[in-house]
Design a protein around this motif. Sequence first.
Motif, short mmCIF file in Angstrom:
data_model
loop_
_atom_site.label_atom_id
_atom_site.label_comp_id
_atom_site.label_asym_id
_atom_site.label_seq_id
_atom_site.Cartn_x
_atom_site.Cartn_y
_atom_site.Cartn_z
N GLY A 1 0.83 -1.21 0.00
CA GLY A 1 0.00 0.00 0.00
C GLY A 1 0.85 1.25 0.00
N ILE A 2 1.83 1.27 0.87
CA ILE A 2 2.65 2.48 0.99
C ILE A 2 3.46 2.73 -0.28
CG2 ILE A 2 4.67 3.42 2.17
CD1 ILE A 2 3.38 2.44 4.75
N PHE A 3 4.01 1.63 -0.79
CA PHE A 3 4.79 1.82 -2.02
C PHE A 3 3.91 2.21 -3.19
CE2 PHE A 3 8.14 -0.07 0.43
CZ PHE A 3 9.22 0.70 0.02
N ALA A 4 2.76 1.59 -3.25
CA ALA A 4 1.82 1.94 -4.32
C ALA A 4 1.42 3.40 -4.20
CB ALA A 4 0.59 1.04 -4.26
N GLY A 5 1.16 3.81 -2.97
CA GLY A 5 0.79 5.20 -2.71
C GLY A 5 1.88 6.13 -3.19
N ASN A 6 3.10 5.78 -2.87
CA ASN A 6 4.23 6.61 -3.28
C ASN A 6 4.37 6.66 -4.79
OD1 ASN A 6 5.20 7.68 -1.00
ND2 ASN A 6 6.71 6.07 -0.59
N MET B 1 5.05 3.27 9.70
CA MET B 1 4.90 1.86 9.35
C MET B 1 5.39 0.98 10.50
SD MET B 1 5.91 0.66 5.63
CE MET B 1 7.48 -0.12 5.76
N HIS B 2 6.47 1.44 11.09
CA HIS B 2 7.07 0.69 12.19
C HIS B 2 6.10 0.60 13.37
CE1 HIS B 2 9.92 -0.11 15.50
NE2 HIS B 2 10.40 -0.95 14.60
N THR B 3 5.51 1.75 13.70
CA THR B 3 4.54 1.76 14.80
C THR B 3 3.38 0.83 14.48
OG1 THR B 3 4.97 4.10 14.64
CG2 THR B 3 3.52 3.40 16.41
N GLU B 4 2.96 0.95 13.23
CA GLU B 4 1.85 0.13 12.77
C GLU B 4 2.15 -1.36 12.98
OE1 GLU B 4 -1.90 0.58 10.89
OE2 GLU B 4 -0.45 2.16 11.24
N LEU B 5 3.37 -1.72 12.58
CA LEU B 5 3.79 -3.12 12.70
C LEU B 5 3.83 -3.56 14.14
CD1 LEU B 5 6.67 -3.86 10.20
CD2 LEU B 5 4.61 -5.20 10.60
N THR B 6 4.38 -2.68 14.99
CA THR B 6 4.46 -3.00 16.41
C THR B 6 3.08 -3.24 16.97
OG1 THR B 6 6.31 -1.49 16.49
CG2 THR B 6 5.45 -2.23 18.60
N ASN B 7 2.16 -2.33 16.62
CA ASN B 7 0.80 -2.49 17.12
C ASN B 7 0.20 -3.81 16.65
OD1 ASN B 7 0.96 -0.06 18.30
ND2 ASN B 7 -0.08 1.05 16.65
N MET B 8 0.51 -4.12 15.40
CA MET B 8 -0.05 -5.33 14.85
C MET B 8 0.48 -6.56 15.59
SD MET B 8 -0.90 -5.73 10.90
CE MET B 8 0.35 -4.69 10.42
N ARG B 9 1.78 -6.51 15.88
CA ARG B 9 2.37 -7.63 16.59
C ARG B 9 1.72 -7.80 17.97
NH1 ARG B 9 8.62 -6.88 16.24
NH2 ARG B 9 8.50 -6.37 14.05
N ASN C 1 9.28 10.53 3.67
CA ASN C 1 9.56 9.10 3.59
C ASN C 1 9.91 8.51 4.94
OD1 ASN C 1 9.19 7.65 1.38
ND2 ASN C 1 11.09 8.27 0.35
N GLN C 2 10.76 9.25 5.65
CA GLN C 2 11.17 8.76 6.97
C GLN C 2 9.98 8.67 7.91
OE1 GLN C 2 14.36 11.08 8.53
NE2 GLN C 2 15.87 10.01 7.27
N ASP C 3 9.15 9.70 7.81
CA ASP C 3 7.94 9.69 8.66
C ASP C 3 7.11 8.46 8.37
OD1 ASP C 3 8.66 11.93 9.87
OD2 ASP C 3 7.22 13.27 8.86
N GLU C 4 7.01 8.18 7.06
CA GLU C 4 6.20 7.03 6.68
C GLU C 4 6.77 5.73 7.24
OE1 GLU C 4 5.94 7.40 2.49
OE2 GLU C 4 4.43 8.97 2.69
N ILE C 5 8.11 5.65 7.17
CA ILE C 5 8.73 4.43 7.67
C ILE C 5 8.48 4.31 9.17
CG2 ILE C 5 10.95 3.32 8.12
CD1 ILE C 5 11.77 4.34 5.33
N ALA C 6 8.60 5.44 9.87
CA ALA C 6 8.35 5.41 11.32
C ALA C 6 6.91 4.99 11.59
CB ALA C 6 8.63 6.78 11.92
#
Lengths: 272, 215
Positions: A113-118, A137-145, A130-135
């Motif tokens: 999704g993010i890459f497609a969006g970009n 994404m990271h939070t998102e992943l953590t929450n998901m875990r 970009n960095q913000d997005e990665i951050a």
Amino acid sequence: MKCEQIGELLPDYLQGNLDEEQNEIVELHTAQCADCRDEVTIWKKLGLLPVEQPSAASRARFEAMLHAYQTGRSDRVSARFGRAGRAAGSNFWQWLRTPVGVVAWSAALLVIGIFAGNYFGDRPTHPIANQDEIAAMHTELTNMRQLVVLSMLQQQSASERLQGVSWSQREAHLDPQVMGALLHTLRFDGSVDVRLAALDALSRHAGQPQVHKGVLDALQEQQSPLVQVALIDLLTEWRDPDAAQRLRNFEQTPNLNPTVKQRAEWAVSKLN
Amino acid sequence: MKEQERTDAENDQAMKLAPDEDLMLEVRNGAGETLGVLFDRYHTPLYNFYSKLTGDRTLSEDLVQEVFLRILKYRQSYQPGTPFRAWIYQIARNARVDHYRKTPKHITFEPEMAPAVMPKDSAQHSEEAELLHRALMQMPEEKREILILSRFQELRYDEIARLLGCELGTVKTRIHRAIQELRQTFRQLESGMINKDKNSGVTKFVPPRRAGNEV
């Protein structure tokens, strides 16, 4: 032959691995060389140190551990079933439906999704954005875990709950919700294995006051000697200030397993 | 369909003779009670491994329990064909490393560095054994460990090499160096002892046990 060369043969000589010829070489040398001879003597003298016998309580403790372990595994059938299910679940689609599978494909979708969006989006890709997005994404992943951990701790089969506990250890920081779930698991899970694993996971977060309190509280409720002993050991290790008093009360519990009682007494003496 | 139904007296006897590996496979397949046979076989050797290594009896007993608990916990990771002895010593070493990671040595090392129990009638032997014990305890831990593994646990050098993850040749070199060091320390202690003996009965107080420290 020089001592150095003999030294290379000596270990094998001592364990009787040499052939006759080499044996003779070593013996000829040691007959003449006092230092090398003394090395052989010392090795032999080590046999003077007796075989020490562990205390009789050792066997009883093992029996108690084994018994507690097996009682706790009365849900073994379901655990095994879970395991068998997982083996058959090498089937990819089935795997996608497990909590781990869910997080994997969610993460994959997120990345796509993010890459497609970009790629398709018309806004200029700015490095900072970009960095913000990665951050993010990271939070998102953590929450998901964390979500996965929470959902796995609710599973029917003990082996899945165990997996949930081990997943919780992937994050250095413990989310309050996950911590709550682990504490709940420690107190109420039906399987000794899972409770022990939860305790293991919690033991890494000794700094959190909630964890201390949870472990202290769990002590009163546990019925399994194995978990009781693990709790006592952990409290002793933490040198928890409230632990000594609690343990003293705990020792008075009627019908306490003798091994556990002994362990608690030991802990109290250690804490004082 | 329970496997346990098979266990009658006859099977009990067979179990006592079965190789470690077969028993461990049974444990792996869910027959937890079979672990008792392995406990009988290994708890004294393991206890001696730990007690000679750490000089701490309480800790040694704890670690032996930990080893068997780990066997239960990780029994699924036992691979058929793995020599059981190598596997259990691997677990034993890890348990000790983990223990020291959790509790740094200077805290745990204080308790009973009790000398081995010796028959009183052979005075000279017991004195020598006492000195040897002290010499052993003065050595760096890796050297002490390799000596214990080869001399007391009677592991073959190739087993030790696999356990420590090094070459066979390295094991032999290390063992030889350890013997050299032990010999030096022992002879030094011995000459110190003789000198002290001449002056007074100080030797009686030599055992490195600290009063009032029994935990």
